[in-house]
Design a protein around this motif. Sequence first.
Motif, PDB file in Angstrom:
ATOM      1  N   ALA A 232      10.441 -13.379  26.950  1.00 52.10           N
ATOM      2  CA  ALA A 232      11.322 -14.405  27.500  1.00 52.10           C
ATOM      3  C   ALA A 232      10.622 -15.235  28.569  1.00 52.10           C
ATOM      4  O   ALA A 232      10.678 -16.473  28.562  1.00 52.10           O
ATOM      5  N   LEU A 233       9.934 -14.569  29.487  1.00 54.67           N
ATOM      6  CA  LEU A 233       9.239 -15.291  30.554  1.00 54.67           C
ATOM      7  C   LEU A 233       8.119 -16.158  29.991  1.00 54.67           C
ATOM      8  O   LEU A 233       7.882 -17.274  30.467  1.00 54.67           O
ATOM      9  N   GLY A 234       7.418 -15.646  28.962  1.00 52.05           N
ATOM     10  CA  GLY A 234       6.347 -16.419  28.353  1.00 52.05           C
ATOM     11  C   GLY A 234       6.861 -17.666  27.665  1.00 52.05           C
ATOM     12  O   GLY A 234       6.263 -18.746  27.780  1.00 52.05           O
ATOM     13  N   MET A 235       7.979 -17.560  26.946  1.00 50.19           N
ATOM     14  CA  MET A 235       8.536 -18.729  26.269  1.00 50.19           C
ATOM     15  C   MET A 235       9.090 -19.735  27.274  1.00 50.19           C
ATOM     16  O   MET A 235       8.996 -20.951  27.073  1.00 50.19           O
ATOM     17  N   ILE A 236       9.658 -19.251  28.362  1.00 51.67           N
ATOM     18  CA  ILE A 236      10.139 -20.162  29.400  1.00 51.67           C
ATOM     19  C   ILE A 236       8.964 -20.911  30.039  1.00 51.67           C
ATOM     20  O   ILE A 236       9.050 -22.114  30.304  1.00 51.67           O
ATOM     21  N   ALA A 237       7.852 -20.205  30.252  1.00 52.79           N
ATOM     22  CA  ALA A 237       6.682 -20.837  30.863  1.00 52.79           C
ATOM     23  C   ALA A 237       5.986 -21.809  29.924  1.00 52.79           C
ATOM     24  O   ALA A 237       5.412 -22.805  30.373  1.00 52.79           O
ATOM     25  N   ALA A 238       6.033 -21.540  28.619  1.00 55.23           N
ATOM     26  CA  ALA A 238       5.246 -22.318  27.659  1.00 55.23           C
ATOM     27  C   ALA A 238       6.018 -23.455  27.011  1.00 55.23           C
ATOM     28  O   ALA A 238       5.437 -24.221  26.246  1.00 55.23           O
ATOM     29  N   THR A 239       7.305 -23.577  27.278  1.00 58.61           N
ATOM     30  CA  THR A 239       8.114 -24.619  26.646  1.00 58.61           C
ATOM     31  C   THR A 239       8.802 -25.465  27.701  1.00 58.61           C
ATOM     32  O   THR A 239       8.871 -25.097  28.880  1.00 58.61           O
ATOM     33  N   ARG A 240       9.340 -26.610  27.266  1.00 59.06           N
ATOM     34  CA  ARG A 240       9.976 -27.547  28.178  1.00 59.06           C
ATOM     35  C   ARG A 240      11.453 -27.776  27.844  1.00 59.06           C
ATOM     36  O   ARG A 240      12.106 -28.599  28.475  1.00 59.06           O
TER      37      ARG A 240
ATOM     38  N   GLY B 183      -0.822 -23.680  33.930  1.00 59.47           N
ATOM     39  CA  GLY B 183       0.125 -24.732  34.270  1.00 59.47           C
ATOM     40  C   GLY B 183       1.110 -24.976  33.148  1.00 59.47           C
ATOM     41  O   GLY B 183       0.882 -24.630  31.989  1.00 59.47           O
ATOM     42  N   ARG B 184       2.226 -25.608  33.480  1.00 56.94           N
ATOM     43  CA  ARG B 184       3.244 -25.909  32.480  1.00 56.94           C
ATOM     44  C   ARG B 184       2.782 -27.055  31.592  1.00 56.94           C
ATOM     45  O   ARG B 184       2.280 -28.065  32.078  1.00 56.94           O
ATOM     46  N   PRO B 185       2.941 -26.937  30.262  1.00 50.66           N
ATOM     47  CA  PRO B 185       2.497 -28.007  29.369  1.00 50.66           C
ATOM     48  C   PRO B 185       3.389 -29.237  29.479  1.00 50.66           C
ATOM     49  O   PRO B 185       4.564 -29.136  29.842  1.00 50.66           O
ATOM     50  N   ALA B 186       2.831 -30.388  29.155  1.00 45.50           N
ATOM     51  CA  ALA B 186       3.625 -31.610  29.099  1.00 45.50           C
ATOM     52  C   ALA B 186       4.505 -31.595  27.860  1.00 45.50           C
ATOM     53  O   ALA B 186       4.280 -30.840  26.922  1.00 45.50           O
TER      54      ALA B 186
END
Length: 278
Positions: free
Chosen positions: A185-193, A240-243
Amino acid sequence: MSQTTPAGPAAGRRAARRRLIRELLLVVGLFTVYKAGRMLSTDRTEEAFRNAARTWDAERALHLPGEGAVQRLLLHGDALVHTANTYYAAVHFPATALFLVWLYLRRPVHYLWARRVLAVLTGAALALHLGFPLAPPRMLGEARLIDTGQVYGPTVYGAAPASDTMANQFAAMPSLHFGWALMLALGMIAATRSRWRALWLLHPLVTLLVIVGTANHYWLDAIVATVLLGAALLLVPRPGRPADGDADPAPGADEADTDAVRGLPRPRSLPEGVGARR
């Protein structure tokens, strides 16, 4: 004059295949070591039950809610408890594998971060499994809980822990079912917008209710997993968070591109005055 040109598409595909094979071997190797290591404490039955009694008493001293409250909710219907057993048996590994595959394909930098965090978490969990064998609450008479897997099915465990050659039933603390689900869950929150990305937290929430309600884990198993995951997240730097709509560069791509650019001939400097504003 000879010129060095950047590697072509064929070289890029070969490098991508090498990276994929390396990652597959690494993940499979780490998982194999973990599974083999867990089996080293299968014969420590008396110690596992002593630790179970201590864990149960510790939960009561901390005034944690009884696991039986969650199980009673599941036992309201056979379909509900069967669904919970299926979720416990069938979602854990496939969900984590799909998470890593998606990150590898779409967010490679986040994949490296997530893989490292999961490796640290799993290594710490293995050390605790070996140092603190723990019988799950479904085996503890004091808990008065039903082994829902054995009664309603399906189950991934044998009826007799000592003769179960497929799993170590005394590796209850920490719960990697919950730890991996929370990292997903934390990984998907970090990797998506997406504005809905917080909904990924439903996965660890459902997992928590399932592992407790099926009497495979104590509340403390999930709490300890959360602490270990927090420590792993502190140790492994987060990317960092992706655009919006952008994928991460492939691991190693920056270095390869830099090497290729270094091999190109330097442009000649323009004569003085050329290109200047008139």
